[in-house]
Each structure stands twice: as C-alpha cells, then as structure tokens.
Scaffold this motif. Structure first.
Motif, PDB file in Angstrom:
ATOM      1  N   PRO A 142     -26.145  17.922 -41.157  1.00  0.00           N
ATOM      2  CA  PRO A 142     -26.410  17.593 -39.750  1.00  0.00           C
ATOM      3  C   PRO A 142     -27.441  18.504 -39.090  1.00  0.00           C
ATOM      4  O   PRO A 142     -27.375  19.718 -39.227  1.00  0.00           O
ATOM      5  CB  PRO A 142     -25.048  17.775 -39.071  1.00  0.00           C
ATOM      6  N   GLN A 143     -28.377  17.871 -38.378  1.00  0.00           N
ATOM      7  CA  GLN A 143     -29.470  18.576 -37.701  1.00  0.00           C
ATOM      8  C   GLN A 143     -29.084  18.878 -36.266  1.00  0.00           C
ATOM      9  O   GLN A 143     -29.626  18.289 -35.344  1.00  0.00           O
ATOM     10  CB  GLN A 143     -30.729  17.705 -37.730  1.00  0.00           C
ATOM     11  N   ARG A 144     -28.154  19.784 -36.068  1.00  0.00           N
ATOM     12  CA  ARG A 144     -27.655  20.032 -34.721  1.00  0.00           C
ATOM     13  C   ARG A 144     -26.955  21.379 -34.683  1.00  0.00           C
ATOM     14  O   ARG A 144     -26.321  21.777 -35.642  1.00  0.00           O
ATOM     15  CB  ARG A 144     -26.661  18.903 -34.387  1.00  0.00           C
ATOM     16  N   LYS A 145     -27.049  22.073 -33.562  1.00  0.00           N
ATOM     17  CA  LYS A 145     -26.316  23.328 -33.365  1.00  0.00           C
ATOM     18  C   LYS A 145     -24.906  22.992 -32.870  1.00  0.00           C
ATOM     19  O   LYS A 145     -24.659  21.903 -32.384  1.00  0.00           O
ATOM     20  CB  LYS A 145     -27.019  24.197 -32.313  1.00  0.00           C
ATOM     21  N   LYS A 182     -19.771  20.280 -35.408  1.00  0.00           N
ATOM     22  CA  LYS A 182     -20.190  18.977 -35.900  1.00  0.00           C
ATOM     23  C   LYS A 182     -19.081  18.359 -36.738  1.00  0.00           C
ATOM     24  O   LYS A 182     -18.378  19.062 -37.449  1.00  0.00           O
ATOM     25  CB  LYS A 182     -21.444  19.129 -36.773  1.00  0.00           C
ATOM     26  N   SER A 187     -20.341  17.233 -31.974  1.00  0.00           N
ATOM     27  CA  SER A 187     -21.139  16.010 -32.104  1.00  0.00           C
ATOM     28  C   SER A 187     -20.709  15.322 -33.401  1.00  0.00           C
ATOM     29  O   SER A 187     -20.174  15.954 -34.310  1.00  0.00           O
ATOM     30  CB  SER A 187     -22.628  16.345 -32.129  1.00  0.00           C
ATOM     31  N   HIS A 229     -21.701  12.948 -36.742  1.00  0.00           N
ATOM     32  CA  HIS A 229     -22.813  12.654 -37.653  1.00  0.00           C
ATOM     33  C   HIS A 229     -22.302  11.721 -38.737  1.00  0.00           C
ATOM     34  O   HIS A 229     -21.212  11.932 -39.280  1.00  0.00           O
ATOM     35  CB  HIS A 229     -23.331  13.961 -38.263  1.00  0.00           C
ATOM     36  N   GLU A 257     -21.581  12.832 -28.439  1.00  0.00           N
ATOM     37  CA  GLU A 257     -22.914  12.655 -29.030  1.00  0.00           C
ATOM     38  C   GLU A 257     -22.777  12.108 -30.453  1.00  0.00           C
ATOM     39  O   GLU A 257     -22.004  12.639 -31.237  1.00  0.00           O
ATOM     40  CB  GLU A 257     -23.641  13.995 -29.119  1.00  0.00           C
ATOM     41  N   TYR A 303     -24.927  10.846 -33.940  1.00  0.00           N
ATOM     42  CA  TYR A 303     -26.142  10.826 -34.733  1.00  0.00           C
ATOM     43  C   TYR A 303     -25.895   9.975 -35.975  1.00  0.00           C
ATOM     44  O   TYR A 303     -24.931  10.225 -36.704  1.00  0.00           O
ATOM     45  CB  TYR A 303     -26.542  12.242 -35.169  1.00  0.00           C
ATOM     46  N   TYR A 319     -27.628   8.670 -39.505  1.00  0.00           N
ATOM     47  CA  TYR A 319     -28.679   9.052 -40.445  1.00  0.00           C
ATOM     48  C   TYR A 319     -28.998   7.913 -41.397  1.00  0.00           C
ATOM     49  O   TYR A 319     -28.087   7.315 -41.972  1.00  0.00           O
ATOM     50  CB  TYR A 319     -28.235  10.264 -41.275  1.00  0.00           C
TER      51      TYR A 319
END
Length: 157
Positions: free
Chosen positions: A14-17, A20, A118, A120, A150, A152, A154
C-alpha cells in the motif's frame, strides 16, 4: 462523500502513510491457493495460517464474516468470507456472494474507523469469484465510503 482512489500497482504494498488494511475475498470451504492470496502469502505467512486455523476451528467461519490479521506495526490483512465454494465445483453458479461481501465491508468499516486505517484492495471478487466490478463498486460506496473510510483499489500492471 469520499470516492475510491484507483492506483496502478501492487495491493500488497500500500502506497499510504498511517494504518492500512489490505482486504481480499476468501471462500467458505477453507481453500487458499489461487488468485490474490498467493501474492499475500508471498509477503506474509500469517494471513494464510490464521485463515486455516479459523477454518479448522469453525467458529464464526461463515459467509459475511471477517478476520483481521496484523502483519506489520501499521498493516493488517483482512480475510473476508465473500465467496461460496470455488468456481470448479459450483456447476455454473458463480462463487461470489454480493450480500456476504457487503456484510464483510460493513464490518471492515467499523474496524478501519477504530484504528483510523485506510483500505487497500485489488478489484475484489472480480477474479476467481466471478463477480462484476459494477456490482462491487456500489457496495464499497454503501459501506466504506458512506462511513468516510479512505479506499484505494489497485490494478496490477
């Protein structure tokens, strides 16, 4: 209301801080070995081991149930039972169970809000389970997005 953020890449990375949750669909017969679960197992052994224990134990192992597995300090994998059997033994009936997916995502939204995480995922339910994204997307909107989580999604390149 939030909208789904579509990204190119690997849902297991996952591309997130922050916190997750990687979520994916499992079947209700204890099978793990095809599709996105292989990418998960390549990175972490714990989600598969916990899923198999859950299946053997049998407690609450039903369509619409979830299992949160912590794999890193800020990262969980959520095993969602949203598929009945597998495509091989379903005699033309698709394994996806949209009501079960909706129930799982409701539960995940509660978990995500608890830990401020978030979500993902790949396009869940649209591979081996045989589901259609035009069915899954509104479920995500009614559950996760409605609860201000949130999301996301992919698409693997």
């Amino acid at each position: 209301m939030k909208t789904i953020i579509y990204l190119k890449g690997d849902a297991t990375n996952p591309q997130r801080k922050g916190n997750k949750i990687i979520t994916h669909i499992c079947n209700d017969i204890g099978g793990w070995g095809k599709g996105f679960v292989l990418a998960i197992s390549k990175r972490w052994k714990k989600p598969e081991n916990e899923y198999r224990k859950w299946f053997q134990n049998g407690e609450n192992f039903n369509l619409g149930e979830i299992q949160m597995v912590e794999v890193e300090d800020d990262l969980w994998v959520c095993n969602m039972i949203g598929q009945h059997k597998t495509a091989n033994n379903s005699k033309g009936i698709l394994p996806i169970r949209y009501e079960a997916v909706e129930s799982c995502l409701e539960k995940i939204s509660v978990e995500a809000l608890k830990i401020n995480a978030s979500i993902h995922m790949p396009r869940i339910g649209c591979g081996l389970a045989g589901g259609k994204w035009k069915e899954i997307e509104p479920i995500i909107e009614r559950t996760l997005l409605k609860n201000n989580v949130e999301v996301y999604v992919y698409d693997f390149e």
